[in-house]
Motif scaffolding. Structure first.
Motif, PDB file in Angstrom:
ATOM      1  N   PRO A  28     -97.736   5.847  33.736  1.00 49.85           N
ATOM      2  CA  PRO A  28     -96.585   5.882  34.633  1.00 49.85           C
ATOM      3  C   PRO A  28     -95.846   4.549  34.730  1.00 49.85           C
ATOM      4  CG  PRO A  28     -98.443   7.031  35.628  1.00 49.85           C
ATOM      5  CD  PRO A  28     -98.957   6.381  34.376  1.00 49.85           C
ATOM      6  N   ILE A  29     -96.574   3.425  34.707  1.00 44.94           N
ATOM      7  CA  ILE A  29     -95.917   2.118  34.773  1.00 44.94           C
ATOM      8  C   ILE A  29     -95.066   1.886  33.533  1.00 44.94           C
ATOM      9  CG2 ILE A  29     -96.304  -0.379  34.725  1.00 44.94           C
ATOM     10  CD1 ILE A  29     -98.731   0.053  36.499  1.00 44.94           C
ATOM     11  N   SER A  30     -95.645   2.170  32.360  1.00 48.03           N
ATOM     12  CA  SER A  30     -94.902   1.934  31.120  1.00 48.03           C
ATOM     13  C   SER A  30     -93.657   2.810  31.048  1.00 48.03           C
ATOM     14  CB  SER A  30     -95.802   2.177  29.903  1.00 48.03           C
ATOM     15  OG  SER A  30     -96.170   3.548  29.802  1.00 48.03           O
ATOM     16  N   ALA A  31     -93.763   4.047  31.510  1.00 46.40           N
ATOM     17  CA  ALA A  31     -92.608   4.948  31.472  1.00 46.40           C
ATOM     18  C   ALA A  31     -91.524   4.513  32.452  1.00 46.40           C
ATOM     19  CB  ALA A  31     -93.065   6.368  31.792  1.00 46.40           C
ATOM     20  N   ASP A  32     -91.941   4.062  33.634  1.00 45.93           N
ATOM     21  CA  ASP A  32     -90.966   3.688  34.660  1.00 45.93           C
ATOM     22  C   ASP A  32     -90.245   2.384  34.322  1.00 45.93           C
ATOM     23  OD1 ASP A  32     -89.585   3.734  37.129  1.00 45.93           O
ATOM     24  OD2 ASP A  32     -91.115   2.476  38.048  1.00 45.93           O
ATOM     25  N   LEU A  33     -90.985   1.403  33.798  1.00 46.45           N
ATOM     26  CA  LEU A  33     -90.401   0.087  33.563  1.00 46.45           C
ATOM     27  C   LEU A  33     -89.942  -0.122  32.129  1.00 46.45           C
ATOM     28  CD1 LEU A  33     -92.816  -2.149  35.682  1.00 46.45           C
ATOM     29  CD2 LEU A  33     -90.643  -1.117  36.349  1.00 46.45           C
ATOM     30  N   GLY A  34     -90.145   0.880  31.283  1.00 46.60           N
ATOM     31  CA  GLY A  34     -89.659   0.790  29.915  1.00 46.60           C
ATOM     32  C   GLY A  34     -90.389  -0.210  29.055  1.00 46.60           C
ATOM     33  N   VAL A  35     -91.717  -0.311  29.248  1.00 40.86           N
ATOM     34  CA  VAL A  35     -92.533  -1.191  28.414  1.00 40.86           C
ATOM     35  C   VAL A  35     -93.615  -0.355  27.743  1.00 40.86           C
ATOM     36  CG1 VAL A  35     -92.098  -3.194  29.881  1.00 40.86           C
ATOM     37  CG2 VAL A  35     -94.102  -1.745  30.330  1.00 40.86           C
ATOM     38  N   THR A  36     -94.278  -0.923  26.750  1.00 37.78           N
ATOM     39  CA  THR A  36     -95.358  -0.216  26.075  1.00 37.78           C
ATOM     40  C   THR A  36     -96.607  -0.190  26.947  1.00 37.78           C
ATOM     41  OG1 THR A  36     -96.202  -2.214  24.994  1.00 37.78           O
ATOM     42  CG2 THR A  36     -94.453  -0.985  23.846  1.00 37.78           C
ATOM     43  N   ARG A 152    -100.463   9.462  40.124  1.00 37.73           N
ATOM     44  CA  ARG A 152    -100.203  10.302  38.958  1.00 37.73           C
ATOM     45  C   ARG A 152     -98.722  10.675  38.852  1.00 37.73           C
ATOM     46  NH1 ARG A 152    -101.954  13.340  43.070  1.00 37.73           N
ATOM     47  NH2 ARG A 152    -101.269  15.522  43.306  1.00 37.73           N
ATOM     48  N   ALA A 153     -98.031  10.734  39.972  1.00 37.31           N
ATOM     49  CA  ALA A 153     -96.601  11.062  39.945  1.00 37.31           C
ATOM     50  C   ALA A 153     -95.749   9.807  40.067  1.00 37.31           C
ATOM     51  CB  ALA A 153     -96.255  12.033  41.069  1.00 37.31           C
ATOM     52  N   ASP A 154     -96.193   8.861  40.867  1.00 37.16           N
ATOM     53  CA  ASP A 154     -95.443   7.624  41.089  1.00 37.16           C
ATOM     54  C   ASP A 154     -96.435   6.483  41.280  1.00 37.16           C
ATOM     55  OD1 ASP A 154     -93.811   5.545  41.821  1.00 37.16           O
ATOM     56  OD2 ASP A 154     -92.792   6.596  43.445  1.00 37.16           O
ATOM     57  N   TRP A 155     -96.515   5.588  40.313  1.00 31.89           N
ATOM     58  CA  TRP A 155     -97.493   4.505  40.355  1.00 31.89           C
ATOM     59  C   TRP A 155     -97.292   3.593  41.567  1.00 31.89           C
ATOM     60  CZ3 TRP A 155     -95.871  -0.567  40.335  1.00 31.89           C
ATOM     61  CH2 TRP A 155     -94.556  -0.810  39.930  1.00 31.89           C
ATOM     62  N   ARG A 156     -96.085   3.547  42.124  1.00 29.25           N
ATOM     63  CA  ARG A 156     -95.822   2.681  43.269  1.00 29.25           C
ATOM     64  C   ARG A 156     -96.608   3.136  44.506  1.00 29.25           C
ATOM     65  NH1 ARG A 156     -91.394  -0.559  41.843  1.00 29.25           N
ATOM     66  NH2 ARG A 156     -90.349   0.213  39.967  1.00 29.25           N
ATOM     67  N   LEU A 157     -96.915   4.421  44.584  1.00 26.22           N
ATOM     68  CA  LEU A 157     -97.729   4.909  45.695  1.00 26.22           C
ATOM     69  C   LEU A 157     -99.126   4.286  45.671  1.00 26.22           C
ATOM     70  CD1 LEU A 157     -96.762   8.707  45.718  1.00 26.22           C
ATOM     71  CD2 LEU A 157     -95.966   6.895  47.276  1.00 26.22           C
ATOM     72  N   THR A 158     -99.638   4.029  44.469  1.00 24.68           N
ATOM     73  CA  THR A 158    -100.945   3.376  44.351  1.00 24.68           C
ATOM     74  C   THR A 158    -100.894   1.974  44.939  1.00 24.68           C
ATOM     75  OG1 THR A 158    -101.459   4.638  42.359  1.00 24.68           O
ATOM     76  CG2 THR A 158    -102.711   2.621  42.727  1.00 24.68           C
ATOM     77  N   MET A 159     -99.821   1.246  44.666  1.00 22.39           N
ATOM     78  CA  MET A 159     -99.675  -0.098  45.215  1.00 22.39           C
ATOM     79  C   MET A 159     -99.552  -0.062  46.736  1.00 22.39           C
ATOM     80  SD  MET A 159     -99.825  -2.175  42.605  1.00 22.39           S
ATOM     81  CE  MET A 159    -101.126  -1.062  42.075  1.00 22.39           C
TER      82      MET A 159
END
Length: 395
Positions: A28-36, A152-159
């Motif tokens: 989810p982080i890679s998809a949201d921030l556009g990194v590998t 699993r849906a939004d990695w920011r919720l984990t933070m």
């Protein structure tokens, strides 16, 4: 169980969850921030590297601070850093917030361990430390799978979850943690690093670093390694991580007993050899859920048994100087974790998502060789067992 000890353990639970939960939300982080995915894995690396480098420096700079103020400051920094992580709009800013979170953790964890010993009678200090450090173990068993599921849906919720845990510990300790004794004189930074000039200490620290380099180079990218089994499904990945966590707790329990019965050397050699074999088999085990779960049972059992033997070995070299030696083991552990993030990223890039665990197998074999070469004069189980109670209390 004193409430203040449980609040200290809640803080270590938050720290432990934060240090490794990113491994479960790399996708989810890679998809949201556009990194590998390998680039996202460096978030674990910078946290670990920040902790390893900042812990001895911050401990020296804050040695004269009142312990209550230090704990509350650490939790405030940690919680603010995770809130900033949740809000970070870019990958670069997210990296910076992970360094800030590592600073809070580096301030909090050793201080919480020290404070725990002042809250109970001398004969209960071992159990007090076990309670506080148990927060880290429970984080592996529950915090990381829970954080992975939440994100699993939004990695920011984990933070935000980690932020809430840190704030809960902060509020509880602010209300209840009072009347602590003044801090005693602490060793200087030079004194903390001086034991590395001794061959046995350097060999033990090197073993810790290389083993965690191997171990974390797979764990950080475990979602990639078992993608054939999970099919990218976050719930399946949470099951794998939960199994890893539960077996980590079992491995810690088993490691303590094996060290007493068989000695540090045998645990180190057997554990690293078993881990090497499991890493070598992971390209095939990771293709199905039964295989992934076999891996999730075997490696945490072996790895956490080794993780108990490593500080036990260092402290037994000089029991009177055990706190400083244990801190060196922690720094080596986090340096190994940081290097593991970089090594795992490089292995994924070179070998691909299925085959990169083979590099970890080689590294684990190297760790076994280092352990064999540096423990030739430490074969006596009796000598190791003699210091077991003291070491268990400190580690």
């Amino acid at each position: 169980m004193p409430v203040r000890l449980l609040l200290l353990a809640l803080g270590t639970f938050a720290m432990g969850t934060d240090s490794m939960v990113v491994a479960g939300i790399l996708g989810p982080i890679s998809a949201d921030l556009g990194v590998t995915v390998p680039a996202a894995g460096q978030l674990v690396t910078v946290f670990a590297l920040g902790y390893a480098l900042l812990a001895p420096v911050l401990a020296t700079l804050t040695a004269r601070w009142p312990r209550r103020r230090l704990l509350l400051t650490a939790l405030a920094v940690f919680s603010a850093a995770n809130a900033l992580s949740a809000l970070a709009p870019t990958y670069g800013l997210l990296l910076a917030t992970r360094v800030l979170a590592a600073a809070g953790a580096a301030l909090y964890t050793p201080t919480a361990n020290a404070v725990a010993t002042t809250l109970v009678a001398p004969e209960r200090r071992g159990r007090a430390l076990a309670t506080v450090l148990g927060g880290m173990t429970v984080a592996t068993a529950l915090g990381v799978p829970l954080g992975t599921w939440v994100g699993r849906a939004d990695w920011r919720l984990t933070m935000w979850l980690v932020t809430a845990l840190g704030l809960a510990a902060l509020a509880g300790l602010a209300a209840l943690l009072r009347g602590l004794p003044a801090p005693t004189a602490a060793p200087t930074l030079r004194a903390r690093l001086a034991p590395l000039g001794r061959r046995r200490v350097l060999g033990a620290a090197a073993t810790t670093l290389v083993f965690f380099l191997a171990f974390q180079s797979v764990y950080i990218y475990l979602a990639t390694a078992v993608s054939g089994a999970t099919g990218g499904d976050a719930d399946r990945l949470s099951v794998v991580l939960l199994t890893c966590g539960v077996m980590s707790v079992a491995g810690s329990w088993l490691g303590g007993r094996l060290v007493d019965r068989a000695g540090v050397r045998r645990v180190l050699l057997a554990g690293s050899a078993v881990a090497a074999c499991a890493f070598a088999a992971l390209p095939w085990l990771g293709r199905s859920m039964p295989g992934a779960l076999v891996y999730a049972v075997v490696v945490p059992l072996a790895g956490w048994a080794v993780s108990v033997a490593l500080p036990h070995r260092l402290a037994s070299i000089d029991p009177g100087n055990a706190p400083v030696l244990i801190s060196l083991n922690s720094s080596a552990l986090y340096l190994g974790t940081a290097a593991g993030g970089a090594a795992g990223s490089a292995a994924v890039a070179v070998l691909g998502g299925r085959w990169f665990p083979l590099a970890a197998a080689v590294l684990a074999a190297v760790a076994c060789a280092v352990a064999a070469a540096t423990t030739r004069d430490e074969r006596s189980p009796a000598s190791a067992s003699a210091s077991a109670p003291a070491v268990a209390a400190r580690s």
